[in-house]
Scaffold this motif. Structure first.
Motif, PDB file in Angstrom:
ATOM      1  N   VAL A 107       0.858  -1.187   0.000  1.00 16.65           N
ATOM      2  CA  VAL A 107       0.000   0.000   0.000  1.00 16.65           C
ATOM      3  C   VAL A 107       0.894   1.238   0.000  1.00 16.65           C
ATOM      4  O   VAL A 107       1.774   1.378   0.850  1.00 16.65           O
ATOM      5  N   ILE A 108       0.651   2.127  -0.962  1.00 15.34           N
ATOM      6  CA  ILE A 108       1.414   3.367  -1.080  1.00 15.34           C
ATOM      7  C   ILE A 108       0.448   4.536  -0.933  1.00 15.34           C
ATOM      8  O   ILE A 108      -0.558   4.612  -1.630  1.00 15.34           O
ATOM      9  N   GLY A 109       0.780   5.452  -0.064  1.00 12.12           N
ATOM     10  CA  GLY A 109      -0.079   6.624   0.145  1.00 12.12           C
ATOM     11  C   GLY A 109      -0.912   6.507   1.402  1.00 12.12           C
ATOM     12  O   GLY A 109      -0.774   5.544   2.165  1.00 12.12           O
ATOM     13  N   PRO A 110      -1.800   7.491   1.610  1.00  9.73           N
ATOM     14  CA  PRO A 110      -2.122   8.643   0.750  1.00  9.73           C
ATOM     15  C   PRO A 110      -0.999   9.679   0.703  1.00  9.73           C
ATOM     16  O   PRO A 110      -0.110   9.688   1.543  1.00  9.73           O
ATOM     17  N   VAL A 111      -1.087  10.567  -0.304  1.00  5.35           N
ATOM     18  CA  VAL A 111      -0.126  11.645  -0.486  1.00  5.35           C
ATOM     19  C   VAL A 111      -0.893  12.958  -0.544  1.00  5.35           C
ATOM     20  O   VAL A 111      -1.896  13.063  -1.254  1.00  5.35           O
ATOM     21  N   SER A 112      -0.401  13.950   0.208  1.00  7.12           N
ATOM     22  CA  SER A 112      -1.069  15.259   0.263  1.00  7.12           C
ATOM     23  C   SER A 112      -0.188  16.326  -0.377  1.00  7.12           C
ATOM     24  O   SER A 112       1.035  16.351  -0.172  1.00  7.12           O
ATOM     25  N   HIS A 113      -0.837  17.203  -1.149  1.00  7.20           N
ATOM     26  CA  HIS A 113      -0.143  18.309  -1.811  1.00  7.20           C
ATOM     27  C   HIS A 113      -0.711  19.612  -1.265  1.00  7.20           C
ATOM     28  O   HIS A 113      -1.897  19.910  -1.445  1.00  7.20           O
ATOM     29  N   HIS A 114       0.144  20.382  -0.594  1.00  8.66           N
ATOM     30  CA  HIS A 114      -0.281  21.658   0.001  1.00  8.66           C
ATOM     31  C   HIS A 114      -0.024  22.768  -1.026  1.00  8.66           C
ATOM     32  O   HIS A 114       1.124  22.984  -1.449  1.00  8.66           O
ATOM     33  N   LEU A 115      -1.082  23.481  -1.407  1.00  8.71           N
ATOM     34  CA  LEU A 115      -1.001  24.510  -2.437  1.00  8.71           C
ATOM     35  C   LEU A 115      -1.420  25.865  -1.877  1.00  8.71           C
ATOM     36  O   LEU A 115      -2.325  25.947  -1.025  1.00  8.71           O
ATOM     37  N   THR A 116      -0.748  26.893  -2.369  1.00  3.96           N
ATOM     38  CA  THR A 116      -1.172  28.269  -2.091  1.00  3.96           C
ATOM     39  C   THR A 116      -1.538  28.903  -3.430  1.00  3.96           C
ATOM     40  O   THR A 116      -0.669  29.088  -4.298  1.00  3.96           O
ATOM     41  N   LYS A 117      -2.829  29.231  -3.604  1.00  9.61           N
ATOM     42  CA  LYS A 117      -3.301  29.797  -4.863  1.00  9.61           C
ATOM     43  C   LYS A 117      -3.443  31.311  -4.742  1.00  9.61           C
ATOM     44  O   LYS A 117      -3.930  31.817  -3.712  1.00  9.61           O
ATOM     45  N   ALA A 118      -3.032  32.015  -5.795  1.00  6.34           N
ATOM     46  CA  ALA A 118      -3.152  33.470  -5.844  1.00  6.34           C
ATOM     47  C   ALA A 118      -4.366  33.814  -6.693  1.00  6.34           C
ATOM     48  O   ALA A 118      -4.454  33.432  -7.862  1.00  6.34           O
ATOM     49  N   GLU A 119      -5.303  34.515  -6.077  1.00  5.99           N
ATOM     50  CA  GLU A 119      -6.518  34.938  -6.773  1.00  5.99           C
ATOM     51  C   GLU A 119      -6.630  36.453  -6.625  1.00  5.99           C
ATOM     52  O   GLU A 119      -7.183  36.961  -5.652  1.00  5.99           O
ATOM     53  N   VAL A 169      -4.733  19.126  -1.427  1.00  2.00           N
ATOM     54  CA  VAL A 169      -5.290  18.137  -2.344  1.00  2.00           C
ATOM     55  C   VAL A 169      -4.653  16.790  -2.015  1.00  2.00           C
ATOM     56  O   VAL A 169      -3.431  16.696  -1.899  1.00  2.00           O
ATOM     57  N   GLU A 170      -5.489  15.762  -1.843  1.00  2.00           N
ATOM     58  CA  GLU A 170      -4.982  14.458  -1.393  1.00  2.00           C
ATOM     59  C   GLU A 170      -5.211  13.383  -2.446  1.00  2.00           C
ATOM     60  O   GLU A 170      -6.293  13.294  -3.039  1.00  2.00           O
ATOM     61  N   ALA A 171      -4.156  12.561  -2.660  1.00  2.00           N
ATOM     62  CA  ALA A 171      -4.269  11.400  -3.545  1.00  2.00           C
ATOM     63  C   ALA A 171      -4.571  10.178  -2.687  1.00  2.00           C
ATOM     64  O   ALA A 171      -3.851   9.906  -1.724  1.00  2.00           O
ATOM     65  N   PRO A 172      -5.613   9.440  -3.000  1.00  4.36           N
ATOM     66  CA  PRO A 172      -5.927   8.247  -2.203  1.00  4.36           C
ATOM     67  C   PRO A 172      -4.848   7.186  -2.383  1.00  4.36           C
ATOM     68  O   PRO A 172      -4.121   7.170  -3.384  1.00  4.36           O
ATOM     69  N   PRO A 173      -4.686   6.270  -1.414  1.00  9.59           N
ATOM     70  CA  PRO A 173      -3.653   5.233  -1.515  1.00  9.59           C
ATOM     71  C   PRO A 173      -3.941   4.261  -2.654  1.00  9.59           C
ATOM     72  O   PRO A 173      -5.084   4.070  -3.066  1.00  9.59           O
ATOM     73  N   VAL A 174      -2.884   3.656  -3.163  1.00  9.57           N
ATOM     74  CA  VAL A 174      -2.987   2.623  -4.189  1.00  9.57           C
ATOM     75  C   VAL A 174      -2.316   1.360  -3.657  1.00  9.57           C
ATOM     76  O   VAL A 174      -1.449   1.411  -2.777  1.00  9.57           O
ATOM     77  N   THR A 175      -2.708   0.216  -4.199  1.00  6.89           N
ATOM     78  CA  THR A 175      -2.173  -1.079  -3.762  1.00  6.89           C
ATOM     79  C   THR A 175      -1.638  -1.841  -4.964  1.00  6.89           C
ATOM     80  O   THR A 175      -2.253  -1.844  -6.028  1.00  6.89           O
ATOM     81  N   ILE A 176      -0.485  -2.475  -4.778  1.00  5.99           N
ATOM     82  CA  ILE A 176       0.106  -3.292  -5.834  1.00  5.99           C
ATOM     83  C   ILE A 176       0.601  -4.592  -5.215  1.00  5.99           C
ATOM     84  O   ILE A 176       1.157  -4.587  -4.110  1.00  5.99           O
TER      85      ILE A 176
END
Length: 374
Positions: A99-111, A120-127
């Motif tokens: 099982v790999i993950g989950p992985v989280s990406h912290h973003l700062t958006k300029a508006e 934004v989070e990527a759900p875990p994957v299994t191999i």
């Protein structure tokens, strides 16, 4: 009518896609130790001013980043998106479902003038990971190469000559710590001094390249012929999906006339050895006779002189370190057989001096004191 026209325009306009992050795995069933190229892919909307993503560690795998992060604009399903990709190499440590993950990406958006932070989070994957197809430590690689180099021909070695041996292994698509440990080149007829190991993982366009280098300084200490046996390195070949192996050639040491061979002891040593043997035999006979009378007898061998003492002092005075080491080993062996302590650190310092690059720096008087404990 105007409201209907606006509604039709809104329906015709492409929908604003949500930010997404996912882990992409290749097809196949890898085995333990095999490199799995994982892609972390993000698809985002808007202008991203700052970002931070940390890939999770795990006891189930080793990992490393293969390339710098790739940011680009790309049209996805007819919508212009900001695409992020990170290439990760995963090396599973055990069989089963990984099982790999989950992985989280912290973003700062300029508006405009404002900034907004999101995760934004990527759900875990299994191999599924298959077992390594051989006993021993797993080594899965591509284009593994073993080189074995000698500084001179050991079959025609000269007296007091040192042969330098270097073994190098390079392997694609693996990590340096997964390469085999240093082989042991110990033989009774040989002294060897090992240089520090060089081991590293190098990143190339084709992926990781594992590298290890071992080097020894080898010198025979007897006048007999000796052979270092072949060394076998086995690995699972990624190209053929089967076990393969590399074997080094045997290294044969042939000699001319070594002055310090086992049969070349001086007459003084032989005479002292004979005296020591006779004295030890007499003490042993006396002990057995007294024990036959039921008496407890101390081990008189502890008080017998070491028959190699004279040869040891002579070798130290002459400065021939190879001869000194030969006699010191005989001296130490006699001391241990008779229950007397010997400082092993003194012998290690002697070995280091024999192979010293800048010549002999051994304090021979201090060596004699340390070896004899006086």
């Amino acid at each position: 009518m105007i409201r209907l026209l606006i509604l039709l325009l809104l329906l015709a306009a492409p929908a604003r896609a949500e930010d997404s992050l996912r882990l992409v795995l290749p097809e196949g069933r890898p085995v333990v130790g095999e490199m799995i190229r994982l892609t972390v892919r993000g698809e985002y909307d808007g202008f991203i001013a700052l970002e931070d993503m940390t890939f999770p560690d795990s006891a189930a795998y080793d990992w490393m980043q293969l390339l710098p992060d790739d940011w680009r604009d790309e049209r996805v399903n007819g919508v212009q998106r900001r695409v992020f990709e990170r290439q990760i190499a995963i090396f599973p440590r055990k069989p089963g479902n990984l099982v790999i993950g989950p992985v989280s990406h912290h973003l700062t958006k300029a508006e405009g003038a404002t900034r907004r932070e999101i995760v934004v989070e990527a759900p875990p994957v299994t191999i599924a990971i298959g077992p390594y197809p051989a006993p021993g430590l797993p080594l899965v690689a591509r284009n593994l190469k073993v080189t074995d180099e000698l500084s001179d021909d050991p079959a025609h070695i000269r007296d007091d000559q040192t042969i330098h041996r270097r073994i190098t292994i390079t392997a694609e698509n693996t990590m340096a710590h997964l390469l085999p440990p240093r082989p042991d080149l110990r033989e009774k007829w040989l002294i060897s001094f090992t240089s520090p190991e060089k081991r590293e993982t190098r990143l190339t366009e084709k992926g990781p390249l594992a590298f290890v280098e071992w080097e020894w300084s080898l010198r025979p200490i007897t006048g007999e012929q000796g052979t270092l046996p072949p060394i076998r390195f086995s690995w699972f070949d990624l190209a053929k999906r089967e076990m393969r192996g590399s074997i080094t050639q045997p290294v044969i040491f042939g000699y001319g006339q070594l002055g310090a061979n086992i049969g070349g002891s001086t007459g003084a040593v032989s005479r002292w050895s004979l005296i020591g043997v006779v004295a030890a035999g007499a003490a042993l006979a006396l002990g057995l006779a007294l024990r036959g009378q039921g008496l407890r007898v101390p081990d008189w061998r502890r008080w017998l002189p070491n028959p190699h003492s004279g040869a040891l002092r002579k070798a130290a005075a002459e400065g021939d370190l190879l001869e000194l080491r030969r006699v010191a080993l005989e001296y130490a062996g006699h001391e241990k057989r008779f229950g007397r302590a010997v400082d092993p650190a003194s012998l290690r310092r002697l070995d280091a001096s024999i192979f010293a690059a800048e010549g002999n720096d051994l304090d021979r008087a201090a060596f004699l004191r340390e070896l004899s404990g006086r």
